[in-house]
Design a protein around this motif. Structure first.
Motif, PDB file in Angstrom:
ATOM      1  N   PRO B  19       0.814  -1.106   0.174  1.00 46.73           N
ATOM      2  CA  PRO B  19       0.037   0.044   0.102  1.00 46.73           C
ATOM      3  C   PRO B  19       0.964   1.205   0.087  1.00 46.73           C
ATOM      4  O   PRO B  19       0.464   2.074  -0.824  1.00 46.73           O
ATOM      5  CB  PRO B  19      -0.843  -0.233   1.264  1.00 46.73           C
ATOM      6  N   ARG B  22       2.242   2.519  -3.648  1.00 44.92           N
ATOM      7  CA  ARG B  22       1.229   2.646  -4.484  1.00 44.92           C
ATOM      8  C   ARG B  22       1.290   4.076  -5.115  1.00 44.92           C
ATOM      9  O   ARG B  22       1.186   4.948  -4.290  1.00 44.92           O
ATOM     10  CB  ARG B  22      -0.099   2.379  -4.065  1.00 44.92           C
ATOM     11  N   THR B  23       1.208   4.186  -6.236  1.00 45.10           N
ATOM     12  CA  THR B  23       1.592   5.563  -6.864  1.00 45.10           C
ATOM     13  C   THR B  23       0.177   6.297  -6.899  1.00 45.10           C
ATOM     14  O   THR B  23      -0.847   5.888  -6.700  1.00 45.10           O
ATOM     15  CB  THR B  23       1.986   5.616  -7.956  1.00 45.10           C
ATOM     16  N   ALA B  24       0.108   7.446  -7.200  1.00 42.96           N
ATOM     17  CA  ALA B  24      -1.060   8.522  -7.109  1.00 42.96           C
ATOM     18  C   ALA B  24      -1.992   7.891  -8.312  1.00 42.96           C
ATOM     19  O   ALA B  24      -3.245   7.796  -8.469  1.00 42.96           O
ATOM     20  CB  ALA B  24      -0.784   9.981  -7.403  1.00 42.96           C
ATOM     21  N   GLN B  26      -2.019   5.226  -9.553  1.00 44.38           N
ATOM     22  CA  GLN B  26      -2.774   3.574  -9.319  1.00 44.38           C
ATOM     23  C   GLN B  26      -3.821   4.015  -8.583  1.00 44.38           C
ATOM     24  O   GLN B  26      -4.910   3.142  -8.696  1.00 44.38           O
ATOM     25  CB  GLN B  26      -1.738   2.894  -8.624  1.00 44.38           C
ATOM     26  N   ARG B  27      -3.907   4.945  -7.704  1.00 49.53           N
ATOM     27  CA  ARG B  27      -4.872   5.367  -6.932  1.00 49.53           C
ATOM     28  C   ARG B  27      -6.160   5.890  -7.619  1.00 49.53           C
ATOM     29  O   ARG B  27      -7.391   5.203  -7.454  1.00 49.53           O
ATOM     30  CB  ARG B  27      -4.640   6.343  -5.753  1.00 49.53           C
ATOM     31  N   GLN B  30      -7.717   3.026  -9.494  1.00 45.41           N
ATOM     32  CA  GLN B  30      -8.675   2.172  -8.347  1.00 45.41           C
ATOM     33  C   GLN B  30      -9.765   2.750  -7.987  1.00 45.41           C
ATOM     34  O   GLN B  30     -10.767   2.347  -7.750  1.00 45.41           O
ATOM     35  CB  GLN B  30      -7.687   1.891  -6.968  1.00 45.41           C
ATOM     36  N   LEU B  31      -9.778   4.171  -7.957  1.00 46.40           N
ATOM     37  CA  LEU B  31     -11.055   4.849  -7.580  1.00 46.40           C
ATOM     38  C   LEU B  31     -11.968   4.731  -8.716  1.00 46.40           C
ATOM     39  O   LEU B  31     -13.223   4.382  -8.627  1.00 46.40           O
ATOM     40  CB  LEU B  31     -10.753   6.439  -7.438  1.00 46.40           C
TER      41      LEU B  31
END
Lengths: 274, 287
Positions: B19, B22-24, B26-27, B30-31
């Motif tokens: 966790p 995790r890069t921005a 990737q976030r 994911q969102l």
């Protein structure tokens, strides 16, 4: 770790009692539920000397765990007398370390924080406790996992954490209730070797309840064999093995094999479990 | 014993570090991945709604077009914001009080058998009594201000808090309590360090239910007697057959519930990451 014995206040009182750490006389324990009365233990008498390692084996339901809880003051006996470090046991005892069958760790705390729970609950000196925790983490090979949460650890490592927690306050007495029962055979052997080493190094009095005859004989200076319900002490064996025991050598020694076979026969004769 | 550790190690580093790394980007991915399905459904629903109004299946005073509702939201934004604020204030206050009172009741019930016998029937009675039926009495007693709405929100929201709190506090592993006893810990310390954190997962799921119920409580309170708040606007709009305002108001009420729910969920993520991430099972006892 010679300071282990000097930190506990009951040491002076215990001296004139010939260093008997645990003294159980004519102990009986009966549980009453709505339907029936169950006698868990009858006529149990046992003395454990300071620094001794005593294993208790017996079939399931023979009350050996109950016996341990009575010594810890967690379960009141129906009759009989229990003394710990010379003082009668009337409520939960503080002068002990207790290790359960399950590790019973706090899921939200990392390894180190779980070990330090002991210090927080006892209001121990923070710096001393931290140093001692580091020492135990190293001793049990948990280095590098200080902040890992319990669910990230294997069963063996969880039990190590529980062991560290039980030893943090350098208790004169360590009570263990089938602590390695849930582990695989290989991990269990490693834990046995480690426990043996820790016992040698700390001089703690240990009472270990177990299902495993091999574990009981390898670790114990004496092995107490109990009968099925109602639990009684069937026999007490003195283990005639050297104080420092190499695992492989001990396992293949004739003394070990003979004693293990004798206990197995005794347990086989007294019940269906083994 | 390095071989034992290397055998046991694999799960720890992965769950530990993944966790954090995790890069921005990737976030964001994911969102989006979590959001696109409900978003698509919503778009389809709005489209269906628009199609119905465009085909004039129902008269406009019964079903307004999405565009009219959006216009209403924009044109009346100041008035709607003021009333939304009133309802939000009543809801949040009611929810916080319900959480506090519910927790207190749960603790009393768990720690005292006597109080359990005394409190439990009362709490159950307070739960089964139709809250909407009490609303008029509350208005008679406390007038048109926010007070009766807050009380109604508390009455509706506190039951799930009590139930989940009791379940959570009771779910403590008895061995942990035994352990605590051998450590000579006081009751308060056992509560603070073992029982309460252990109860949090249960409690938070109760709080999530409670926060949505608190909105209902506040709005029902406003129905019965109010001169401000989203419930009041709803009555006004329906009296004037202003269906656009009615729908706009409804959207705001739902949005309020969703936002508050998400806030509790965020709190949950922050408070009990250890529980949410608990996927690998802890070995169970064998005998």
């Amino acid at each position: 770790m010679p300071e282990t014995m000097t930190t506990q206040p009951a040491a002076a009182a215990g001296e004139q009692r010939a260093a008997t750490t645990i003294d159980i006389t004519d102990l009986t324990c009966t549980f009453t539920s709505k339907r029936k009365r169950t006698t868990a233990l009858t006529d149990v008498s046992l003395s454990v000397e300071a620094g001794e390692f005593v294993s208790i084996v017996g079939p399931s339901g023979c009350g050996k765990s109950t016996l341990l809880k009575i010594v810890a003051g967690l379960v009141p006996p129906s009759s009989g007398d229990v003394r710990l470090l010379g003082n009668p046991v009337t409520g939960p005892q503080r002068e002990i370390g207790f290790a359960f069958q399950r590790a019973a760790l706090l899921e939200w705390r990392g390894v180190r924080a779980n070990i330090l729970l002991q210090a927080e609950m006892r209001n121990m000196d923070k710096r001393q406790a931290a140093a001692r925790a580091d020492q135990l983490i190293e001793l049990t090979g948990l280095t590098g996992f200080e902040s890992a949460l319990p669910h990230e650890l294997s069963g063996g490592m969880q039990q190590r954490v529980a062991l560290c927690r039980a030893l943090l306050h350098e208790p004169p007495v360590l009570l263990m209730d089938e602590p390695f029962g849930a582990l695989d055979a290989l991990t269990r052997e490693h834990m046995n070797v480690e426990l043996h080493r820790i016992w040698r190094e700390t001089g703690t009095t240990v009472v270990l309840v177990t299902h495993s005859i091999a574990e009981a004989v390898y670790l114990g200076q004496r092995v107490v064999v109990m009968t099925p319900r109602p639990g009684r002490i069937e026999r007490v064996y003195d283990v005639d093995l050297p104080a420092v025991r190499d695992y492989g050598a001990t396992m293949s020694s004739s003394t070990f094999e003979e004693l293990a076979r004798e206990i197995r026969v005794l347990l086989g004769a007294s019940g269906h479990h083994g | 014993m390095p071989e034992v550790i290397s055998r046991a190690a694999p799960p720890a580093p992965e769950t530990d570090e993944a966790p954090a790394r995790r890069t921005a980007a990737q976030r964001v991915i994911q969102l989006l991945d979590a959001v696109w399905r409900p978003a698509l459904l919503l778009v389809l629903l709005v489209f269906g709604w628009w199609a119905i109004t465009a085909a004039e299946v129902f008269p406009a005073y019964l079903v307004p077009a999405p565009g009219d509702v959006a216009n209403e939201l924009i044109e009346e934004r100041e008035m709607l914001a003021r009333h939304t604020w009133v309802t939000t204030y009543e809801t949040v206050l009611g929810f916080l009080l319900a959480a506090a009172i519910g927790m207190l009741a749960a603790v009393l019930i768990v720690y005292s058998p006597t109080l359990e016998k005394a409190l439990y029937p009362l709490i159950l009675f307070a739960q089964v009594i139709p809250k909407i039926a009490i609303a008029p009495i509350l208005v008679v007693w406390f007038g048109f201000g926010p007070m009766p709405k807050v009380i109604l929100a508390v009455l509706i929201a506190f039951f799930p808090v009590v139930v989940s709190g009791v379940a959570g506090l009771r779910s403590t592993d008895p061995e942990l309590l035994d352990l605590s006893a051998t450590m000579g810990a006081s009751r308060w310390k056992t509560f603070r360090k073992i029982r309460f954190p252990n109860a949090l997962p249960h409690l938070l799921s109760g709080l999530k239910v409670a926060v949505t119920l608190a909105v209902v409580g506040a709005v029902v309170g406003e129905f019965v007697g109010a001169d401000e708040g989203l419930g009041y606007v709803l009555l006004l709009a329906s009296g004037n057959l202003n269906s656009s305002l009615l729908f706009a108001d409804l959207i705001l009420m739902s949005a309020l519930g969703v936002v508050l729910f998400v806030m509790v969920e965020v709190a949950e993520k922050l408070l009990i990451p250890w529980h949410a991430s608990r996927r690998q099972g802890v070995p169970l006892t064998t005998s």
